[in-house]
Design a protein around this motif. Structure first.
Motif, mmCIF file in Angstrom:
data_model
loop_
_atom_site.group_PDB
_atom_site.id
_atom_site.type_symbol
_atom_site.label_atom_id
_atom_site.label_comp_id
_atom_site.label_asym_id
_atom_site.label_seq_id
_atom_site.Cartn_x
_atom_site.Cartn_y
_atom_site.Cartn_z
ATOM 1 N N MET A 164 -15.530 -21.779 -28.519
ATOM 2 C CA MET A 164 -15.821 -19.940 -28.935
ATOM 3 C C MET A 164 -17.230 -20.194 -27.775
ATOM 4 S SD MET A 164 -16.083 -19.089 -32.630
ATOM 5 C CE MET A 164 -13.950 -19.126 -33.836
ATOM 6 N N LEU A 165 -18.131 -21.496 -27.895
ATOM 7 C CA LEU A 165 -18.838 -20.863 -26.479
ATOM 8 C C LEU A 165 -18.606 -21.417 -25.482
ATOM 9 C CD1 LEU A 165 -21.830 -23.349 -28.490
ATOM 10 C CD2 LEU A 165 -21.823 -20.688 -28.575
ATOM 11 N N ASP A 166 -17.797 -22.101 -25.311
ATOM 12 C CA ASP A 166 -17.276 -22.414 -23.804
ATOM 13 C C ASP A 166 -17.051 -21.443 -23.102
ATOM 14 O OD1 ASP A 166 -17.874 -25.043 -24.378
ATOM 15 O OD2 ASP A 166 -16.219 -25.826 -24.530
ATOM 16 N N VAL A 167 -16.126 -20.530 -24.408
ATOM 17 C CA VAL A 167 -15.461 -19.097 -23.841
ATOM 18 C C VAL A 167 -16.432 -18.100 -22.679
ATOM 19 C CG1 VAL A 167 -14.272 -17.066 -24.435
ATOM 20 C CG2 VAL A 167 -13.234 -19.145 -24.605
ATOM 21 N N GLN A 168 -17.855 -18.007 -24.228
ATOM 22 C CA GLN A 168 -18.359 -16.761 -23.698
ATOM 23 C C GLN A 168 -19.686 -17.482 -22.581
ATOM 24 O OE1 GLN A 168 -17.787 -14.456 -25.180
ATOM 25 N NE2 GLN A 168 -16.382 -14.971 -26.960
ATOM 26 N N THR A 169 -19.213 -18.974 -22.417
ATOM 27 C CA THR A 169 -20.527 -19.035 -21.365
ATOM 28 C C THR A 169 -19.495 -19.505 -19.754
ATOM 29 O OG1 THR A 169 -20.068 -21.640 -21.887
ATOM 30 C CG2 THR A 169 -22.188 -20.220 -22.709
ATOM 31 N N GLY A 170 -18.625 -20.036 -20.210
ATOM 32 C CA GLY A 170 -17.737 -20.205 -18.635
ATOM 33 C C GLY A 170 -17.167 -19.168 -18.745
ATOM 34 N N GLU A 171 -16.199 -17.812 -18.775
ATOM 35 C CA GLU A 171 -15.994 -17.283 -18.066
ATOM 36 C C GLU A 171 -17.105 -15.729 -18.574
ATOM 37 O OE1 GLU A 171 -12.392 -17.357 -20.796
ATOM 38 O OE2 GLU A 171 -11.740 -18.996 -20.835
ATOM 39 N N HIS A 172 -17.346 -15.456 -19.501
ATOM 40 C CA HIS A 172 -18.108 -14.089 -19.760
ATOM 41 C C HIS A 172 -19.349 -14.363 -19.481
ATOM 42 C CE1 HIS A 172 -14.736 -14.165 -23.100
ATOM 43 N NE2 HIS A 172 -14.542 -13.093 -21.253
ATOM 44 N N GLY A 173 -20.129 -15.170 -18.862
ATOM 45 C CA GLY A 173 -21.633 -15.000 -18.021
ATOM 46 C C GLY A 173 -22.960 -15.277 -18.937
ATOM 47 N N TYR A 174 -22.219 -15.587 -20.592
ATOM 48 C CA TYR A 174 -23.594 -15.284 -21.357
ATOM 49 C C TYR A 174 -23.743 -16.506 -21.575
ATOM 50 C CZ TYR A 174 -21.133 -11.123 -23.952
ATOM 51 O OH TYR A 174 -20.692 -10.686 -24.350
ATOM 52 N N GLN A 175 -25.558 -17.117 -21.617
ATOM 53 C CA GLN A 175 -26.682 -17.696 -21.411
ATOM 54 C C GLN A 175 -26.852 -18.055 -22.713
ATOM 55 O OE1 GLN A 175 -31.307 -17.462 -21.639
ATOM 56 N NE2 GLN A 175 -30.855 -18.837 -19.966
ATOM 57 N N GLU A 176 -26.197 -19.689 -22.647
ATOM 58 C CA GLU A 176 -26.175 -20.455 -24.366
ATOM 59 C C GLU A 176 -27.866 -20.913 -24.713
ATOM 60 O OE1 GLU A 176 -24.843 -24.835 -26.675
ATOM 61 O OE2 GLU A 176 -24.372 -23.993 -24.788
ATOM 62 N N CYS A 177 -27.689 -20.690 -26.240
ATOM 63 C CA CYS A 177 -29.748 -20.870 -26.352
ATOM 64 C C CYS A 177 -29.250 -21.618 -27.749
ATOM 65 C CB CYS A 177 -29.412 -19.275 -26.660
ATOM 66 S SG CYS A 177 -30.719 -18.066 -25.662
ATOM 67 N N TYR A 178 -30.164 -22.181 -27.866
ATOM 68 C CA TYR A 178 -30.666 -23.074 -28.990
ATOM 69 C C TYR A 178 -31.988 -22.071 -29.743
ATOM 70 C CZ TYR A 178 -32.083 -26.166 -32.911
ATOM 71 O OH TYR A 178 -32.351 -26.923 -34.462
ATOM 72 N N THR A 179 -31.991 -21.613 -30.938
ATOM 73 C CA THR A 179 -32.834 -20.798 -31.335
ATOM 74 C C THR A 179 -33.080 -21.443 -32.720
ATOM 75 O OG1 THR A 179 -31.957 -18.846 -32.696
ATOM 76 C CG2 THR A 179 -31.246 -18.750 -30.565
ATOM 77 N N MET B 238 -18.220 -6.378 -24.264
ATOM 78 C CA MET B 238 -18.415 -7.182 -25.376
ATOM 79 C C MET B 238 -16.978 -7.274 -26.556
ATOM 80 S SD MET B 238 -22.303 -6.659 -26.333
ATOM 81 C CE MET B 238 -21.867 -7.603 -27.452
ATOM 82 N N ALA B 239 -17.115 -6.041 -26.579
ATOM 83 C CA ALA B 239 -15.608 -5.889 -27.175
ATOM 84 C C ALA B 239 -14.294 -6.449 -27.446
ATOM 85 C CB ALA B 239 -14.713 -4.441 -27.533
ATOM 86 N N GLY B 240 -14.041 -6.491 -25.468
ATOM 87 C CA GLY B 240 -13.211 -7.598 -24.987
ATOM 88 C C GLY B 240 -13.444 -8.732 -24.821
ATOM 89 N N HIS B 241 -14.816 -9.753 -25.032
ATOM 90 C CA HIS B 241 -15.686 -11.020 -25.082
ATOM 91 C C HIS B 241 -14.459 -11.556 -26.203
ATOM 92 C CE1 HIS B 241 -18.441 -9.865 -22.058
ATOM 93 N NE2 HIS B 241 -17.431 -9.850 -20.826
ATOM 94 N N ALA B 242 -14.733 -10.655 -27.427
ATOM 95 C CA ALA B 242 -14.499 -11.343 -28.530
ATOM 96 C C ALA B 242 -12.741 -11.110 -28.534
ATOM 97 C CB ALA B 242 -15.052 -10.157 -29.487
ATOM 98 N N GLU B 243 -12.467 -10.442 -28.061
ATOM 99 C CA GLU B 243 -11.597 -10.285 -28.128
ATOM 100 C C GLU B 243 -10.181 -10.802 -27.461
ATOM 101 O OE1 GLU B 243 -8.789 -6.197 -27.893
ATOM 102 O OE2 GLU B 243 -10.651 -5.340 -26.981
ATOM 103 N N ALA B 244 -10.546 -11.382 -26.161
ATOM 104 C CA ALA B 244 -10.380 -12.936 -25.538
ATOM 105 C C ALA B 244 -10.315 -14.625 -26.217
ATOM 106 C CB ALA B 244 -11.337 -12.844 -24.351
#
Length: 444
Positions: A187-202, A322-328
């Motif tokens: 899931m992290l790889d899809v959101q960062t690699g395909e949808h342009g999100y910055q990964e964070c550790y919080t 964002m709905a599309g990003h979850a659907e992907a």
């Protein structure tokens, strides 16, 4: 928090919008507080002007050698009254602020009317398997088992978790634990690699101010797990109050969004797109004993969260994206799902509009929520004082959005139920196999 200026200018509109959510806003109380506030401010401004005039008068009288005693007495009395008015105004503002902190967001005009989930509206569905005569997914020629029955043969261990902690916790072993980890990494790889999100550790622990900003406090304190700062115990610690409490996060929306509390960013930097994989901790105080079997509703679960902070003009476009990003993610996993627009009465506290993604669970013969994507507009930003600076003009509030991309435990449930085989094994979705060392199935 609602815009106080909107309340002052269009109170009837606010009252009607909140009524759509089943919330009765006390307009009479608001008007009474506003009337007091205005009266105090008018008296304050009048006294401030009088103070300046009297000071000038005292100077003039003294310069002429005339008696300034009466004017000086008046000048000396004014500061005490101004201090009283300042305290009264502060009290009114605290009452208003504390009250508005408990009032939910206004529903967007496009949100369906309704009191509960029965009024939610299906927007679309994606089903990659055969359908039964009712038009529902039917992937099996045998009677499917639920995820608990399947999982217990593959490493789902409730008994150890009960001994360690109590009910509504789980322990995973072997291949099932690895599959859980694979899902989060995928899931992290899809959101960062395909949808342009910055990964964070919080952080997994936050202070009360952060939760006030994102809307969990004060209304939902009983749904949180919290600890007293510094491990203090006893009566003294209890009296310290909420300001000294630290809380386990119920979602990394809290930390990803809260990172922009009390900040002003440049308009050119927008949008901010953030994602994180964290555990989430929920007491489930309001769950009413639902879903006590299995891992649908746990006190501790993992989630990959998506957050965006955007220009107000872009927030509804961002909601659809964002709905599309979850659907992907669901499509890559080959899981049947539907997208539902929540009605006004079923939305979360801070949301102006929400889509739920519901995955098909064959053993329950039902759609179950696996992601919720919401636009909060300026509701959280106003509470947090999160703003952007336009090229011209004063800083303005950001719009914040959040969504699950996805809930890892519920994705695991969906895979166990949708990829089960008659012999009790589970086929691993093809996109997860690289994360599993090439393994193709889990076998009891």
């Amino acid at each position: 928090m609602l815009d106080p200026n909107l309340l002052r200018k269009e109170l009837d509109v606010v009252v009607q919008a909140l009524a759509r959510r089943g919330v009765a806003f006390d307009a009479e109380r608001f008007n009474a507080l506003e009337t007091r506030r205005k009266a105090v401010q008018i008296e304050t401004e009048t006294l401030q002007a009088r103070r300046n005039a009297v000071a000038k008068l005292v100077g003039q009288l003294k310069s002429k050698g005339e008696d300034a005693t009466e004017a000086m007495a008046e000048a000396q009395a004014i500061p005490a009254r101004l201090k009283e008015l300042e305290a009264e105004l502060s009290d009114i503002q605290v009452q208003l602020s504390d009250w508005l902190m408990t009032v939910p967001n206004l529903p967007h005009a496009s949100v369906p009317d309704g009191e509960d989930e029965s009024a939610n509206v299906e927007v679309r569905r994606w089903v990659p398997v055969a359908l039964d005569d009712q038009g529902l997914p039917q992937p099996f020629t045998f009677e499917p088992k639920d995820h608990v029955t399947i999982g217990e043969g593959l490493g789902l261990d409730f008994e150890s978790a009960r001994r360690l902690t109590g009910a509504r916790f789980m322990m995973l072993r072997g291949g099932l634990a690895r599959l859980h980890r694979a899902l989060a990494q995928f899931m992290l790889d899809v959101q960062t690699g395909e949808h342009g999100y910055q990964e964070c550790y919080t952080p997994y622990i936050v202070n009360a101010a952060t939760l006030l900003g994102t809307g969990q406090l004060p209304k939902f304190k009983d749904d949180m797990f919290w600890v007293t700062k510094g491990g203090q115990e006893g009566e003294g610690a209890e009296q310290e109050g909420e300001a000294d409490d630290l809380y386990l996060i119920s979602t990394s929306e809290i930390t990803l969004t809260g990172a922009y509390r009390d900040t002003i960013v440049a308009e050119a930097e927008l949008p901010f797109k953030l994602t994180a994989h964290t555990p989430c901790f929920r007491s489930e105080a309001g769950s009413g004993g639902r879903d006590t079997r299995g891992i649908i509703r746990q006190h501790q679960f993992d989630k990959v969260e998506m957050v965006q902070l955007v220009h107000p003009s872009q927030s509804y476009q961002a909601l659809e994206e964002m709905a599309g990003h979850a659907e992907a993610v669901l499509q890559k996993l080959g899981l049947s799902y539907r997208v539902v627009a929540l009605c006004a009465g079923d939305m979360g506290f801070g949301a102006a509009k929400t889509y739920d993604l519901e995955v098909w669970l064959p053993a329950q013969h039902a759609w179950r929520e696996i992601s919720s994507v919401s636009n909060c507009e300026a509701f959280q930003a106003r509470r947090m004082q999160a703003r952007y600076r336009p090229e011209k003009g004063k800083p303005e509030y950001l719009h914040t959005l959040n969504g699950s991309g996805l809930a890892v435990g519920r994705a695991l449930v969906a895979i166990l139920e949708n990829y089960q085989q008659e012999d009790g094994s589970v086929v691993i979705p093809e996109v997860l196999r690289p994360y599993m060392g090439g393994q193709e199935r889990l076998t009891p």
